[in-house]
Design a protein around this motif. Structure first.
Motif, PDB file in Angstrom:
ATOM      1  N   ASP A 157      -4.694  -1.261  -5.114  1.00  0.00           N
ATOM      2  CA  ASP A 157      -3.886  -0.611  -4.081  1.00  0.00           C
ATOM      3  C   ASP A 157      -2.474  -1.169  -4.026  1.00  0.00           C
ATOM      4  N   ARG A 210      -0.266   4.164  -0.772  1.00  0.00           N
ATOM      5  CA  ARG A 210      -1.135   5.333  -0.699  1.00  0.00           C
ATOM      6  C   ARG A 210      -1.565   5.649   0.727  1.00  0.00           C
ATOM      7  N   PHE A 224     -11.398  -2.548   2.877  1.00  0.00           N
ATOM      8  CA  PHE A 224     -11.355  -2.681   1.422  1.00  0.00           C
ATOM      9  C   PHE A 224     -12.766  -2.929   0.898  1.00  0.00           C
ATOM     10  N   ARG A 262      -2.392  -1.652   5.976  1.00  0.00           N
ATOM     11  CA  ARG A 262      -1.187  -2.040   5.234  1.00  0.00           C
ATOM     12  C   ARG A 262      -0.813  -3.488   5.520  1.00  0.00           C
ATOM     13  N   ASP A 277       0.827  -1.190   0.000  1.00  0.00           N
ATOM     14  CA  ASP A 277       0.000   0.000   0.000  1.00  0.00           C
ATOM     15  C   ASP A 277       0.865   1.244   0.000  1.00  0.00           C
ATOM     16  N   LEU A 335      -3.128  -5.722   3.573  1.00  0.00           N
ATOM     17  CA  LEU A 335      -2.806  -5.695   2.150  1.00  0.00           C
ATOM     18  C   LEU A 335      -1.542  -6.498   1.857  1.00  0.00           C
ATOM     19  N   GLN A 347     -10.025  -4.001  -5.260  1.00  0.00           N
ATOM     20  CA  GLN A 347      -9.430  -2.827  -4.624  1.00  0.00           C
ATOM     21  C   GLN A 347      -8.046  -3.150  -4.073  1.00  0.00           C
TER      22      GLN A 347
END
Length: 198
Positions: free
Chosen positions: A64, A9, A54, A16, A7, A19, A60
């Motif tokens: 990401d 962003r 998410f 994070r 991540d 992800l 997504q």
């Protein structure tokens, strides 16, 4: 260079972490081989809480992961090409070093980039492809300055060929038979020879 996390962003630390778990699973098993339940179980989070982070589910998560790495590649490519604008050989070597560092530090994201890009919805997929094209043009500019008479379309072929060579590293057992540093050195030499064989 800072290791590329999935991540780029922002977001919470927990987001994070989730992800990063998703990226590892998706890279290992493929987009259709992993469910949101699998990701939730591996990240120790319930389904509703997972969708809180998410809302767009796996699509997504993939966006990401892939958009920030494409942005990071472009930013790095611009930086190194511009830093050595008066010395195309130094610029080329810096670009190769930078690309290899990203690939070796973030193999799971590279695997997703190579194999799961088409799973993205149209808009983020277009964004990633645009970022990729502009990144390639940084290489094209350097190669055309380095090699007299090289046409841009020929330079694109060379750049994509070098990417294919360098992007092979996620499939290798880094740190087992050959260390990451030795792998980088071998691929660096091979890529530079491929890009400027004369």
């Amino acid at each position: 260079m800072e290791k590329l996390t999935a991540d780029g962003r922002g977001g919470s630390k927990r987001r994070r972490e989730i992800l990063d778990v998703a990226v590892r699973l998706l890279a290992k098993h493929g987009y259709h081989g992993v469910s949101m339940d699998d990701i939730g179980a591996a990240a120790s989070i319930t389904g509703p809480a997972l969708y809180h982070h998410f809302k767009g589910g796996k699509e997504q998560m993939l966006a990401d992961a892939l958009i920030p790495v494409s942005e990071r590649l472009l930013a790095g490519g611009r930086h190194w090409a511009s830093l050595h604008s008066d010395d195309p050989q130094a610029a080329l070597e810096a670009l190769v070093d930078f690309h290899l560092e990203v690939v070796i530090d973030s193999p799971e994201i590279v695997i997703l980039h190579l194999h799961e890009l088409d799973r993205l919805p149209e808009e983020p997929r277009r964004e990633v492809r645009k970022l990729q094209r502009v990144y390639v043009e940084e290489w094209v500019g350097v190669l055309c300055r380095l090699r007299d008479g090289l046409k841009p379309e020929q330079a694109r072929v060379l750049a994509h060929g070098a990417f294919g060579l360098m992007n092979s590293t996620p499939y290798l057992s880094l740190g087992q038979e050959v260390s990451a540093d030795e792998t980088a050195a071998l691929l660096r030499a091979a890529a530079l020879r491929a890009l400027d064989p004369g």
